[in-house]
Design a protein around this motif. Structure first.
Motif, PDB file in Angstrom:
ATOM      1  N   ALA A   1      24.129  24.514  15.439  1.00  0.00           N
ATOM      2  CA  ALA A   1      23.779  24.913  16.783  1.00  0.00           C
ATOM      3  C   ALA A   1      24.857  25.199  17.738  1.00  0.00           C
ATOM      4  CB  ALA A   1      23.078  23.576  17.375  1.00  0.00           C
ATOM      5  N   GLY A   2      25.988  25.379  17.080  1.00  0.00           N
ATOM      6  CA  GLY A   2      27.343  25.928  17.629  1.00  0.00           C
ATOM      7  C   GLY A   2      27.852  24.777  18.498  1.00  0.00           C
ATOM      8  N   LYS A   3      27.596  23.503  18.566  1.00  0.00           N
ATOM      9  CA  LYS A   3      28.081  22.599  19.294  1.00  0.00           C
ATOM     10  C   LYS A   3      29.676  22.450  19.207  1.00  0.00           C
ATOM     11  CE  LYS A   3      23.717  20.343  20.363  1.00  0.00           C
ATOM     12  NZ  LYS A   3      23.159  18.885  20.376  1.00  0.00           N
ATOM     13  N   LEU A   4      30.049  22.608  18.078  1.00  0.00           N
ATOM     14  CA  LEU A   4      31.543  22.583  17.645  1.00  0.00           C
ATOM     15  C   LEU A   4      32.372  23.816  17.581  1.00  0.00           C
ATOM     16  CD1 LEU A   4      31.048  19.642  15.169  1.00  0.00           C
ATOM     17  CD2 LEU A   4      31.470  19.430  17.313  1.00  0.00           C
ATOM     18  N   ASP A   5      31.720  24.693  18.062  1.00  0.00           N
ATOM     19  CA  ASP A   5      32.506  26.098  17.949  1.00  0.00           C
ATOM     20  C   ASP A   5      33.745  26.101  18.931  1.00  0.00           C
ATOM     21  OD1 ASP A   5      30.656  27.100  16.516  1.00  0.00           O
ATOM     22  OD2 ASP A   5      29.726  28.349  17.793  1.00  0.00           O
ATOM     23  N   PHE A   6      33.741  25.379  20.002  1.00  0.00           N
ATOM     24  CA  PHE A   6      34.837  25.271  20.839  1.00  0.00           C
ATOM     25  C   PHE A   6      36.169  24.442  20.031  1.00  0.00           C
ATOM     26  CE2 PHE A   6      33.198  20.885  21.152  1.00  0.00           C
ATOM     27  CZ  PHE A   6      34.399  20.021  21.438  1.00  0.00           C
ATOM     28  N   ARG A   7      35.658  23.649  19.144  1.00  0.00           N
ATOM     29  CA  ARG A   7      36.785  23.085  18.271  1.00  0.00           C
ATOM     30  C   ARG A   7      37.449  24.130  17.335  1.00  0.00           C
ATOM     31  NH1 ARG A   7      38.709  18.837  20.888  1.00  0.00           N
ATOM     32  NH2 ARG A   7      37.242  17.305  21.179  1.00  0.00           N
ATOM     33  N   LEU A   8      36.517  24.963  16.730  1.00  0.00           N
ATOM     34  CA  LEU A   8      37.188  26.143  15.866  1.00  0.00           C
ATOM     35  C   LEU A   8      37.931  27.141  16.606  1.00  0.00           C
ATOM     36  CD1 LEU A   8      37.108  27.557  13.167  1.00  0.00           C
ATOM     37  CD2 LEU A   8      35.105  28.688  13.986  1.00  0.00           C
ATOM     38  N   LYS A   9      37.576  27.323  17.872  1.00  0.00           N
ATOM     39  CA  LYS A   9      38.404  28.271  18.828  1.00  0.00           C
ATOM     40  C   LYS A   9      39.881  27.505  19.111  1.00  0.00           C
ATOM     41  CE  LYS A   9      34.519  30.596  20.864  1.00  0.00           C
ATOM     42  NZ  LYS A   9      33.621  30.835  22.051  1.00  0.00           N
TER      43      LYS A   9
ATOM     44  N   ALA B   1      41.355  25.443  17.094  1.00  0.00           N
ATOM     45  CA  ALA B   1      42.173  25.369  15.965  1.00  0.00           C
ATOM     46  C   ALA B   1      42.877  26.777  15.832  1.00  0.00           C
ATOM     47  CB  ALA B   1      41.251  24.968  14.985  1.00  0.00           C
ATOM     48  N   LEU B   2      41.955  27.759  15.851  1.00  0.00           N
ATOM     49  CA  LEU B   2      42.390  29.121  15.843  1.00  0.00           C
ATOM     50  C   LEU B   2      43.584  29.531  16.862  1.00  0.00           C
ATOM     51  CD1 LEU B   2      39.139  31.098  15.099  1.00  0.00           C
ATOM     52  CD2 LEU B   2      40.844  30.530  13.474  1.00  0.00           C
ATOM     53  N   MET B   3      43.322  29.095  18.053  1.00  0.00           N
ATOM     54  CA  MET B   3      44.518  29.384  18.952  1.00  0.00           C
ATOM     55  C   MET B   3      45.612  28.470  18.641  1.00  0.00           C
ATOM     56  SD  MET B   3      42.138  29.261  22.597  1.00  0.00           S
ATOM     57  CE  MET B   3      43.629  28.708  23.536  1.00  0.00           C
ATOM     58  N   SER B   4      45.638  27.321  18.225  1.00  0.00           N
ATOM     59  CA  SER B   4      46.714  26.865  17.865  1.00  0.00           C
ATOM     60  C   SER B   4      47.447  27.183  16.561  1.00  0.00           C
ATOM     61  CB  SER B   4      46.410  25.214  17.416  1.00  0.00           C
ATOM     62  OG  SER B   4      45.812  24.367  18.850  1.00  0.00           O
ATOM     63  N   LYS B   5      46.744  27.613  15.908  1.00  0.00           N
ATOM     64  CA  LYS B   5      47.375  28.318  14.643  1.00  0.00           C
ATOM     65  C   LYS B   5      48.032  29.654  14.901  1.00  0.00           C
ATOM     66  CE  LYS B   5      46.280  30.423  10.128  1.00  0.00           C
ATOM     67  NZ  LYS B   5      45.330  30.956   9.184  1.00  0.00           N
ATOM     68  N   ALA B   6      47.310  30.451  15.823  1.00  0.00           N
ATOM     69  CA  ALA B   6      47.974  31.676  16.272  1.00  0.00           C
ATOM     70  C   ALA B   6      49.360  31.358  17.122  1.00  0.00           C
ATOM     71  CB  ALA B   6      46.828  32.464  17.203  1.00  0.00           C
ATOM     72  N   GLN B   7      49.323  30.485  17.699  1.00  0.00           N
ATOM     73  CA  GLN B   7      50.369  29.936  18.363  1.00  0.00           C
ATOM     74  C   GLN B   7      51.395  29.207  17.635  1.00  0.00           C
ATOM     75  OE1 GLN B   7      48.668  27.794  21.994  1.00  0.00           O
ATOM     76  NE2 GLN B   7      47.756  29.681  22.795  1.00  0.00           N
ATOM     77  N   LYS B   8      51.115  29.067  16.493  1.00  0.00           N
ATOM     78  CA  LYS B   8      51.872  28.140  15.444  1.00  0.00           C
ATOM     79  C   LYS B   8      52.400  26.709  15.962  1.00  0.00           C
ATOM     80  CE  LYS B   8      54.189  32.461  13.553  1.00  0.00           C
ATOM     81  NZ  LYS B   8      53.065  32.490  12.818  1.00  0.00           N
TER      82      LYS B   8
END
Length: 80
Positions: free
Chosen positions: A44-52, A54-61
């Motif tokens: 249902a996309g309820k956890l999409d914010f967690r993926l975002k 994680a991706l932001m943290s990864k991009a910012q190292k």
């Protein structure tokens, strides 16, 4: 007597071996329900914010990744 109270009384009467067996069964059922609810929430996309996040943290190292012990690879490597 309510059904829950009846169950409680019956559980109290169990032998230690029976209680251990019931406890294991109950824990497994609890995890199964949790897993099903998690799958529904993910779909249902309820956890999409967690993926975002994680991706932001990864991009910012800010994080280096978590190791998936089943195949010894970084979980974040699979994130898109």
């Amino acid at each position: 007597m309510m059904q829950i109270e009846q169950l409680q009384n019956e559980i109290e009467a169990l032998s230690p071996k029976e209680f251990t067996r019931l406890r294991r069964w109950f824990a497994e059922k609890d995890w199964e329900r949790w897993d099903k609810q998690l799958e529904v929430d993910v779909a249902a996309g309820k956890l999409d914010f967690r993926l975002k996040e994680a991706l932001m943290s990864k991009a910012q190292k800010n994080i280096t990744g978590f190791i998936d012990s089943s195949n010894n690879t970084s979980i974040l490597e699979s994130l898109r």
